[in-house]
Structure formats: structure tokens, C-alpha cells
Design a protein around this motif. Structure first.
Motif, PDB file in Angstrom:
ATOM      1  N   UNK A   1     -17.406 -23.862 -14.990  1.00  0.00           N
ATOM      2  CA  UNK A   1     -18.014 -22.966 -15.993  1.00  0.00           C
ATOM      3  C   UNK A   1     -17.725 -21.504 -15.693  1.00  0.00           C
ATOM      4  N   UNK A   2     -16.751 -21.267 -14.864  1.00  0.00           N
ATOM      5  CA  UNK A   2     -16.455 -19.898 -14.472  1.00  0.00           C
ATOM      6  C   UNK A   2     -16.183 -19.033 -15.702  1.00  0.00           C
ATOM      7  N   UNK A   3     -16.765 -17.830 -15.671  1.00  0.00           N
ATOM      8  CA  UNK A   3     -16.547 -16.818 -16.716  1.00  0.00           C
ATOM      9  C   UNK A   3     -16.980 -17.298 -18.098  1.00  0.00           C
ATOM     10  N   UNK A   4     -17.965 -18.172 -18.136  1.00  0.00           N
ATOM     11  CA  UNK A   4     -18.474 -18.626 -19.427  1.00  0.00           C
ATOM     12  C   UNK A   4     -17.779 -19.840 -19.972  1.00  0.00           C
ATOM     13  N   UNK A   5     -16.939 -20.501 -19.166  1.00  0.00           N
ATOM     14  CA  UNK A   5     -16.317 -21.734 -19.621  1.00  0.00           C
ATOM     15  C   UNK A   5     -17.355 -22.838 -19.757  1.00  0.00           C
ATOM     16  N   UNK A   6     -16.970 -23.945 -20.403  1.00  0.00           N
ATOM     17  CA  UNK A   6     -17.899 -25.048 -20.654  1.00  0.00           C
ATOM     18  C   UNK A   6     -17.316 -26.323 -20.077  1.00  0.00           C
ATOM     19  N   UNK A   7     -18.101 -27.055 -19.284  1.00  0.00           N
ATOM     20  CA  UNK A   7     -17.605 -28.293 -18.688  1.00  0.00           C
ATOM     21  C   UNK A   7     -18.431 -29.510 -19.078  1.00  0.00           C
ATOM     22  N   UNK A   8     -19.382 -29.356 -20.021  1.00  0.00           N
ATOM     23  CA  UNK A   8     -20.182 -30.503 -20.449  1.00  0.00           C
ATOM     24  C   UNK A   8     -20.271 -30.539 -21.968  1.00  0.00           C
ATOM     25  N   UNK A   9     -20.462 -31.781 -22.490  1.00  0.00           N
ATOM     26  CA  UNK A   9     -20.698 -31.960 -23.927  1.00  0.00           C
ATOM     27  C   UNK A   9     -21.603 -33.175 -24.074  1.00  0.00           C
ATOM     28  N   UNK A  10     -22.604 -33.075 -24.943  1.00  0.00           N
ATOM     29  CA  UNK A  10     -23.588 -34.157 -25.084  1.00  0.00           C
ATOM     30  C   UNK A  10     -23.701 -34.590 -26.538  1.00  0.00           C
ATOM     31  N   UNK A  11     -24.016 -35.870 -26.709  1.00  0.00           N
ATOM     32  CA  UNK A  11     -24.369 -36.426 -28.011  1.00  0.00           C
ATOM     33  C   UNK A  11     -25.724 -37.126 -27.868  1.00  0.00           C
ATOM     34  N   UNK A  12     -26.562 -36.907 -28.850  1.00  0.00           N
ATOM     35  CA  UNK A  12     -27.885 -37.530 -28.823  1.00  0.00           C
ATOM     36  C   UNK A  12     -28.073 -38.358 -30.089  1.00  0.00           C
ATOM     37  N   UNK A  13     -28.590 -39.563 -29.914  1.00  0.00           N
ATOM     38  CA  UNK A  13     -28.879 -40.413 -31.071  1.00  0.00           C
ATOM     39  C   UNK A  13     -30.245 -41.065 -30.846  1.00  0.00           C
ATOM     40  N   UNK A  14     -30.769 -41.634 -31.908  1.00  0.00           N
ATOM     41  CA  UNK A  14     -32.092 -42.264 -31.849  1.00  0.00           C
ATOM     42  C   UNK A  14     -31.943 -43.778 -31.863  1.00  0.00           C
ATOM     43  N   UNK A  15     -32.593 -44.446 -30.924  1.00  0.00           N
ATOM     44  CA  UNK A  15     -32.630 -45.907 -30.869  1.00  0.00           C
ATOM     45  C   UNK A  15     -34.044 -46.353 -31.217  1.00  0.00           C
ATOM     46  N   UNK A  16     -34.148 -47.122 -32.307  1.00  0.00           N
ATOM     47  CA  UNK A  16     -35.454 -47.672 -32.695  1.00  0.00           C
ATOM     48  C   UNK A  16     -35.416 -49.165 -32.440  1.00  0.00           C
ATOM     49  N   UNK A  17     -36.294 -49.637 -31.545  1.00  0.00           N
ATOM     50  CA  UNK A  17     -36.333 -51.047 -31.157  1.00  0.00           C
ATOM     51  C   UNK A  17     -37.618 -51.659 -31.681  1.00  0.00           C
ATOM     52  N   UNK A  18     -37.459 -52.593 -32.635  1.00  0.00           N
ATOM     53  CA  UNK A  18     -38.641 -53.249 -33.204  1.00  0.00           C
ATOM     54  C   UNK A  18     -38.999 -54.453 -32.343  1.00  0.00           C
ATOM     55  N   UNK A  19     -40.299 -54.659 -32.025  1.00  0.00           N
ATOM     56  CA  UNK A  19     -40.695 -55.831 -31.229  1.00  0.00           C
ATOM     57  C   UNK A  19     -40.528 -57.114 -32.034  1.00  0.00           C
ATOM     58  N   UNK A  20     -40.318 -58.233 -31.341  1.00  0.00           N
ATOM     59  CA  UNK A  20     -40.211 -59.532 -31.989  1.00  0.00           C
ATOM     60  C   UNK A  20     -41.586 -59.985 -32.453  1.00  0.00           C
TER      61      UNK A  20
END
Length: 728
Positions: A540-559
Motif C-alpha cells: 500500500x505504499x504511497x496510497x496503493x491498494x492491495x485488497x479488494x472485498x465483495x460482500x453478499x447476504x446469505x439467508x438460510x431458512x431452517x428445515x
């Protein structure tokens, strides 16, 4: 004529001529008198008065504790004794039980020689030795005032009460006045002398030349004691010491110059004072205005506008701290004018002609010149040369430049060449001359950074809606790359905001841009935000970027939790109809099995099994999740056949046929029917409730008939009667 004869006395013996003394009664204050008894031997009297002498001693005091005794008593002729009363005097003196001792010293009469020896002692009990009288108190006798009016406390027994011994009283001292400064320190104890009802404790004032309010001295009794008595000492008293320094003439402050100032570093000073020789018991805040030709913050350090004369001090110094401003200027002045002074309890006035003072600041400078040098833009390694453009001052001398870090940038003339990554101070300078000082150097920071690292990538991940499963479930990930820099690798991590939803959550590392996220769910189900992060090793030197993330939602319905209840139960007679009721889901589907009558796509299934059978239902909840449940019905082959006993074959649909309930469960049956004469009128194997009261198609007469049901396999035949009625 007459004659005389003598009668010799046999009582005139030494034993009978002996006088003794004894106590008749003890005495007690306030008015119970005591007594001694002086006597001849028991039963003996004399024909003439006997004068007996005695001395008096003991711890009681004649004339104070009792009326003084005369020292002699007379046993009258014909009396065997004489009483000597001891008359008590109520003395209001705290004392112990005291004694009066009478000692016989002699006895005489007109004609007899008597002996008198021995002594007797009686007690006088005291009524003043009570808790109420053994209480010591303290009060103020007089307040004090400077310069020389002393105050006093009085420590006393109850009014009118004294003691036979010295009483030492202890006390503590507090209050706002200061011992040793405002008054002579007190010892902490005083003695009420024997026979005195009180003792005076003087408070000797000291004239301290200190401005203060009226102050207090508080004496608090802490105990009292004597040789033989237990006393109580409680309470406190307070006296005031009035101040004679708190007068308008003393409540004045003045200011004077202590010393002038000169550049570059000779500081000046003012002194703010109380009248000579005076101090105060509390801090005095003095306020002032500042004026003059000198500029605060440039020619001298800005003054606060207030100063504090500390408690116990006569004055405070206000320094004028010179600032070497490198400005060419004439001598300048700093003028302080007092505006007021206050402490917690006093208000002071500024003293007339002494309310203003002036300090002069002498200058040592040439004229100044200034360089204008604006901030430098950031650079990236590989950028070309650029030119510096600072503007110099009025001396006309050129502006020169230097670099503090030639490994980052070099300067030739006013041209900068970038050679490395980092920071360098670019310093602009201009020399002075006879009229002008050299200009102050101006520094601007040049920052050179390396080319920036770019972020890795990861394709979008769709939100997931799943049903809880006991097995591991997976989600395919794609589009995984490192940043644009060469020879980089990636590392994948996964996290969730609801860890309780999972028994396991992991992600594989990317291969050819793909990876797999695996998870196993807890049975309760729920919702979680899952974040997958890709990190490369570009930094990340000098403002570089070394990470990227994705977020999603998991909905698990009970049996659904499906359950089955059998009515009337799971053990039934062969041929009995059963109702199976499922619950715990929204909709139901029953698997095909033997004996199903109805309800295969409903919660309730009606069955009539002919053998042990397991039934399975699949339940679906509102989320579309399914689960199954099973129930096994045990069929008891108890040959529970029930035949109707009346046949009315008139076509009305009621009792038109001879019905044997559950006969269909035993297909190897044989049914035979006989009339009263024993003739067989009907017979059939694998009977299925079809006989309508006929023989060869001809209706039989109304009558009662006998039937035999044979089931084979060694089962006992069932017999009974059926009556045909045709009038209905």
C-alpha cells in the motif's frame, strides 16, 4: 451519839474504769449525720460525770465536710455512754468517700482514775461524684482582635462544683486562624486545680501584618482525667480574631518598572505590589491593560492581562520577555495600567499615580527582507525536471536553493532533477547587505513516491437463499486476479457478521481465477453478511491498494420440523382405518404406500393397511425448505370380523347386503349360509359382501338364517345368525 460504817464498792476496778469508743453510724451527704459512741463497760455507770478527751483525724476536712468536733465529751453520772454526733456539711465538692477518725486520749472524774484508749472511724459518703457533675464543658470567654486584644476560652465543671484533686483537660485546636502566625500556639491541655470550678485558656493574638478576614480558633474537648475520677469532656467553642490590616489604605495595589528590555534577549519586568510589609492570606488576582508602541507577539511575548500575588507574598513580578524580531525599528514601549484586583473575600483598588508603569524595549536590528516560496507539488519517480520560482526580498541579492537529500532530488541553479523515492527539503536562501538582514530561509518539502500498486479483483457474488442442510454447501467464486503489477500472488479470506449461523466457514485459495467458498449451517438458520477479501502482495505504499472485498447476504431458512400422529394409534387390528396427521410444515405430500385411502397431498392421510406398513410424508415450509418424517403402523392379525345381523334387501341402500366388516382382509375366506333346516342356501369363497338374501337369484323368505365364516390356516370358524326382513 452516832456510829458510822463503810460499804466497800466492788465496781471500782480497773476493768470497769476503762473507757472505749466505737462507730455508731456512718454519714452521707447531703444531710445524713454520723456518730461515735464513747462508753463504759457494758452495764457500768458512775456516780459522777466523766470527762473524756479525744483527738480527731481522717481524710475528711473539719469545717468543710462536717462541723468541727470539740475534742471532749461527758458521760453523765448514771449514764453508761455518751453519743458524739458528726454533722455532715454539703460541700458541692467532687470527692471520694472520706473518713473521720476519733482517738481517745484520756478520761477523768472528780474521784476516779480512768483509762481511755482506742479509736473508731466513720465514713462520709459524697453525693457530688455523679456523671452530671463529672462533665467538663468549654465556652468562649472573649473574642480577640489585632493588634493586642487577646481572646479566651473557659473550661469548667458544672456551676458551683469543684473537685478535691486537679483535673487535666485535653483539647484539640482547629479553625481558620493559623497557630504561631495569628496567635500563640495553644498547648492542647489545661488543669482545673483542686478546689476550682474552672480554668481559663487565653488566646494570645499576634499582630501579623497580613490582610485577612475575621478568623476563628475552635477548641474541641477530647478528654479529662484526675487521679481518682472518670470524667467526660465533650463539646467545642469558637472565638473570632478580628483583623486590623483589612483597611482601605492596605487594600491597594501599585505597579512599577523593575527594568527596561533590549533585543536580542534582555528581558524587562514590572512589579505589582501591596503596601510595604503587607501580605494577604489568599491569592490576589490583579488585572491590567497593555498598551504602548511595541507589538505583542512580535516585539515581546504577549502578556496575559492578569497576574497573581500569591497568599503570603507582598508582590508579583510580570516579566516582559523580548522577542528578537529582526525588524528595524525605533525604541518601543510596553505600558501596563492596573484596572483592578480581587481575591476570594477582598476587593483592591489601583493606587492613584502608581497605577501605570512603562518598560522600554531597545532595538538591535537591520531591516528585514522576506522570501516568497510556495509549496511544491508531489512527484512520482520518473517525472522530468522542473524549475523553482521563489521571489526574494528588497536587498536585490539572488535566491539560491539547496536539497537536503540528493538521493531523492538534486538542484542545479533553480532546476530540480528527481533521482529517487522519498522526501527532500528544498531550501530557498537570500543573503543580506549593509541595510538588510539576510532573509529567513524558506523550506518546502518535495515528496517523490513510487508508482502506485493497483487493487486485486473479484467478481460480484450474488445474494444466496438456501435451506439449512446438515452437509457442507459451496459457492463458486470467479474473477480473482492480483493488481496490475507483475509476479504477484493472491490470498483469499472470508468473514461473517453472524458467526453463530455457521458451524464451518472457509474459502479455498484462487486457482486460475476461481475459488470455492464452503460453509455448513447451524439448524436454526438465519441471515449473515459474508465478506470475501482478496489481498495481493503489491503493498500500500504511497496510497496503493492491495485488497479488494465483495460482500453478499446469505439467508438460510431452517428445515420444517415435521411430526406425525396416528389416531387411534400405531398398533391396530387388521382392517381398521387409521388417520395419520402431519404437522410442522405449510404443505405435505405422502409417499405412495399400501393401504392409502385418501389425503395423499394434505396434512391428514387416511389409511387401512393389511400388513405392517411405513408411511412417509414430505413437509414444505414457507421458505420452500423440505424435510421428511415416517411412521410405522403395526397391523395385528386378530381376525376382528364384524357381521351385520339384519338384512333388508329392498334397494334403499341400507342393509341390502350381508356385510362382514374386514372380510376383504382375508381373501382366502369361505362364507356358507344355512336355513333353519340346515340346508345350505349360499356359499362362496373369497366372499366380498355381495350376498343379497337370494338363492340362485330368487329372494329367500323372511326368516333367520345361520352363517359360518371359514378363514383357513387353522383359524377357528366364526358362526352367527342373520335375519331377513322384507317389510321395510
Amino acid at each position: 451519839g452516832n456510829a458510822s460504817l463503810n460499804i466497800a464498792d466492788d465496781d471500782n476496778t480497773p476493768a470497769n474504769l476503762a473507757i472505749s469508743i466505737s462507730k455508731a453510724a456512718d454519714a452521707a451527704e447531703p444531710a445524713t449525720n454520723g456518730a461515735f459512741s464513747i462508753s463504759l463497760p457494758a452495764g457500768v455507770t458512775a456516780i459522777e460525770d466523766i470527762t473524756v478527751a479525744y483527738s480527731v483525724s481522717g481524710t475528711a476536712t473539719a469545717g468543710t465536710d462536717y462541723t468541727a468536733l470539740s475534742g471532749s465529751a461527758v458521760i453523765l453520772a448514771g449514764q453508761t455512754s455518751v453519743n458524739v454526733p458528726v454533722l455532715v456539711k454539703n460541700d458541692n465538692i467532687i470527692e471520694g468517700t472520706e473518713t473521720v477518725v476519733a482517738t481517745l486520749t484520756g478520761a477523768s472524774s472528780a474521784n476516779f482514775s480512768l483509762t481511755a484508749s482506742g479509736n473508731a472511724s466513720l465514713n462520709i459518703a459524697d453525693d457530688d461524684n455523679t456523671p452530671a457533675n463529672l462533665a467538663v464543658s468549654i465556652s468562649k470567654t472573649a473574642d480577640a482582635a489585632e493588634p493586642a486584644s487577646n481572646g479566651a476560652f473557659n473550661i469548667s465543671l458544672p456551676a458551683g462544683v469543684t473537685a478535691t484533686e486537679d483535673i487535666t483537660v485535653a483539647y484539640s485546636v482547629s479553625g481558620t486562624a493559623t497557630a504561631g502566625t495569628d496567635y500563640t500556639a495553644l498547648s492542647g491541655s489545661a488543669v482545673i486545680l483542686a478546689g476550682q470550678t474552672s480554668v481559663n485558656v487565653p488566646v494570645l493574638v499576634k499582630n501579623d501584618n497580613i490582610i485577612e478576614g475575621t478568623e476563628t480558633v475552635v477548641a474541641t474537648l477530647t478528654g479529662a482525667s484526675s487521679a481518682n475520677f472518670s470524667l467526660t469532656a465533650t463539646g467545642n467553642a469558637s472565638l473570632n480574631i478580628a483583623d486590623d490590616d483589612n483597611i482601605p489604605a492596605n487594600l491597594a495595589v501599585s505597579i512599577s518598572k523593575t527594568t527596561d528590555a533590549a533585543e536580542p534577549a534582555t528581558n524587562g519586568a514590572f512589579s505589582i505590589n501591596l503596601p510595604a510589609g503587607l501580605t494577604a492570606t489568599e491569592n490576589i488576582t490583579v488585572t491590567y491593560n497593555v498598551s504602548g508602541t511595541a507589538t505583542a507577539g512580535t516585539d515581546y511575548t504577549t502578556l496575559s492581562g492578569s497576574a497573581m500575588i500569591l497568599a503570603g507574598q507582598n508582590s508579583v513580578n510580570v516579566p516582559v520577555v523580548v522577542k528578537d524580531d529582526n525588524l528595524y525599528e525605533d525604541p518601543e514601549t510596553v505600558i501596563l495600567t492596573l484596572t483592578g484586583a480581587n481575591s476570594t473575600n477582598f476587593t483592591f483598588t489601583a493606587s492613584g499615580s502608581n497605577a501605570t508603569a512603562t518598560v522600554t524595549i531597545a532595538d538591535d536590528d537591520k531591516k528585514d527582507q522576506v522570501i516568497t516560496f510556495t509549496a511544491l507539488p508531489g512527484k512520482i519517480l520518473g517525472d522530468g525536471t522542473f524549475t523553482l520560482n521563489a521571489t526574494g526580498g528588497a536587498s536585490g541579492n539572488p535566491v539560491t536553493y539547496t536539497s537536503s537529500n540528493p538521493a531523492v532530488a538534486t538542484v542545479t541553479g533553480n532546476t530540480v532533477t528527481i533521482v529517487g523515492v522519498g522526501t527532500a527539503n528544498i531550501i530557498a536562501s537570500q543573503a543580506g547587505n549593509a541595510t538588510y538582514n539576510a532573509a529567513a530561509n524558506v523550506t518546502q518539502v518535495l515528496t517523490v513516491i513510487a508508482p502506485l500498486n493497483t487493487a486485486p479483483t473479484l467478481a460480484a457474488i450474488a445474494n444466496q437463499q438456501v435451506c439449512v442442510s446438515g452437509s457442507t454447501q459451496t459457492i463458486a467464486l470467479s474473477g480473482i486476479t492480483a493488481g496490475a503489477e507483475q509476479n504477484q500472488t493472491t490470498t483469499l479470506t472470508v468473514s461473517s457478521d453472524n458467526a453463530a449461523l455457521f458451524t464451518a466457514l472457509s474459502v479455498t485459495q484462487g486457482t486460475a481465477g476461481n475459488a470455492v467458498l464452503s460453509y455448513r449451517l447451524n439448524p436454526a438458520g438465519g441471515t449473515a453478511s459474508i465478506t470475501v477479501t482478496v489481498k495481493d502482495n503489491g503493498g500500500t505504499l504511497n496510497g496503493g491498494t492491495d485488497t479488494f472485498s465483495r460482500t453478499f447476504t446469505l439467508t438460510a431458512a431452517p428445515l420444517p420440523q415435521v411430526q406425525i400422529v396416528a389416531t387411534p394409534g400405531t398398533n391396530v387390528s387388521k382392517g381398521e382405518t387409521i388417520e395419520l396427521k402431519a404437522s410442522g410444515a405449510l404443505s405435505y405430500s405422502w409417499a405412495t404406500a399400501s393401504g392409502i385411502i385418501s389425503g395423499q397431498n394434505s396434512a391428514t392421510l387416511t389409511v387401512r393397511p393389511s400388513q405392517n406398513t411405513t408411511y412417509t410424508v414430505t413437509g414444505t415450509n414457507a421458505s420452500g425448505c423440505t424435510s421428511t418424517a415416517t411412521i410405522t403402523i403395526t397391523v395385528v392379525e386378530d381376525y376382528n370380523l364384524v357381521a351385520n345381523n339384519v338384512l333388508t334387501p329392498n334397494g334403499d341402500g341400507k342393509n341390502d347386503f350381508f356385510v362382514i366388516k374386514n372380510i376383504d382382509m382375508y381373501p382366502n375366506n369361505q362364507v356358507r349360509i344355512f336355513d333353519r333346516a340346515g340346508r345350505e342356501v349360499y356359499a362362496k369363497k373369497n366372499y366380498n359382501n355381495e350376498w343379497d338374501g337370494t338363492i340362485n337369484g330368487t329372494p329367500l323368505d323372511e326368516n333367520t338364517y345361520y352363517y359360518i365364516i371359514e378363514l383357513g390356516n387353522g383359524v377357528k370358524a366364526k358362526r352367527g345368525f342373520i335375519t331377513i326382513v322384507r317389510k321395510f
